[in-house]
Design an enzyme around this catalytic site. Sequence first.
Site, short mmCIF file in Angstrom:
data_model
loop_
_atom_site.label_atom_id
_atom_site.label_comp_id
_atom_site.label_asym_id
_atom_site.label_seq_id
_atom_site.Cartn_x
_atom_site.Cartn_y
_atom_site.Cartn_z
CB SER A 7 -0.88 0.00 1.24
OG SER A 7 -0.16 -0.43 2.37
CB CYS A 8 2.34 3.31 -2.14
SG CYS A 8 3.43 1.89 -2.22
CG ASP A 9 -0.85 6.73 1.08
OD1 ASP A 9 -2.06 6.81 0.83
OD2 ASP A 9 -0.38 5.93 1.91
CD GLU A 94 -0.06 4.95 -4.55
OE1 GLU A 94 -0.55 4.19 -3.69
OE2 GLU A 94 0.62 5.94 -4.27
NE ARG A 241 -2.16 4.12 2.94
CZ ARG A 241 -2.56 3.13 2.16
NH1 ARG A 241 -3.26 2.13 2.66
NH2 ARG A 241 -2.24 3.11 0.88
#
Length: 419
Positions: A7-9, A94, A241
């Site tokens: 999971s990334c942002d 992502e 998020r």
Amino acid sequence: MAEAPMSCDCFVSLPPGSRDDHVIFGKNSDRPRDEVQEVAHYPAASHPPGSMLECTYIQIPQVEQTHAVILSKPAWMWGAEMGANDQGVCIGNEAVWTREAVTPEEALLGMDLVRLGLERGDSAWAALTVITGLLELHGQGGQCREDPAPFSYHNTFLLVDRNEAWVLETAGRLWVAQKVTEGVKNISNQLTIGAEVSAEHPVLRSAAQAQGWWDGEGEFNFSQAFSPENPPARMELAKKRYKGGTELLQQHDGSVTAEVMMSILRDKPSGICMDSGGFCTTGSMVSVLPRDTSLPCIHFFTATPDPSRSIFKPFIFSDCSTPVPRVLSPQFGPDDPVRKQPRFQSQVDRRHDLYKAHQVALNTMETNPDKGLAIFDILRELESQCLSEISAMLSGEIPGEELGDLFFDCVDTEIKFYQ
């Protein structure tokens, strides 16, 4: 699939979202907890006509000229989670899952596409056309973590330059893109492009119609048509998020700086600074891209996990950058478990010098909190001084040429403090 540990942002602020006349890019790379991320600089290069390029799993034709790049990359793969080139382009990706099936065959990883976009694109749009062209030719797929248990995904990308940003979302070889020219924007592990489409794969709508995902009559909404009916747990968690990231950006809308972006990446309550179960934020990046092309772009990297307990160190492209081997992982050549068939049957120690020193400092924080906090307080002061120097350079108070070795100096100083 439900326990997918990725999971990334990604974030961008364009004027008037930024305090100054700068575009600000940021990304947290959330990956398996023990995966090492290195920061690698590759100079611009010329390649003989007809030469082939070895990506993580497949070979593709090389181009004759590639740009200089700085990459934050999982040490076992060819591609990168995020990075920048010497043309002022930044890209982060992502993981996403869509109604298009993820194929197990080895193809280009999303991380390979990040690096290829940077090596071959001189603007955000040019990098986008590189990625979509390669997606069309080679597809995306292959194992996305250093482990024999099958795990693959599709990708979304945030591509940024001094003038604009593009969100690129993919489903197999299909894609859609949205241009962002002002204000703030973030992406997480989900499809976000609805009806506001700026560019798309020529058969995107007919493919959606053929599958019964769109009736061909109402307004075409990409995320509605292509989002999975039973999304993986990680995709559901990403909604929190994504919402938290949007709120943090909106709180600072009109005043975003590199410092603000770093504070967003360090935010634990939102989950953006990830530390959960088997995975955590393993690397972070913030870039400042001044609209004034006479000013250099500055790219900050942690090269260590957990930005709340790491230091952002600035890199500036220059003709005489000192190599920084202490953030490069060891190489294992043909004996690397990634290269041997079947892949990933054993583990190797990929930790670089800074990673090892940082691990010792984190252990000190656990066993001797006062001493650990004192170390990190001094290093945060170092980070602040760096940010002040860069601010002075961008406002013309000190010449930029003096800052070419800043990344080397900061890494060196950080390791000395830990020792």
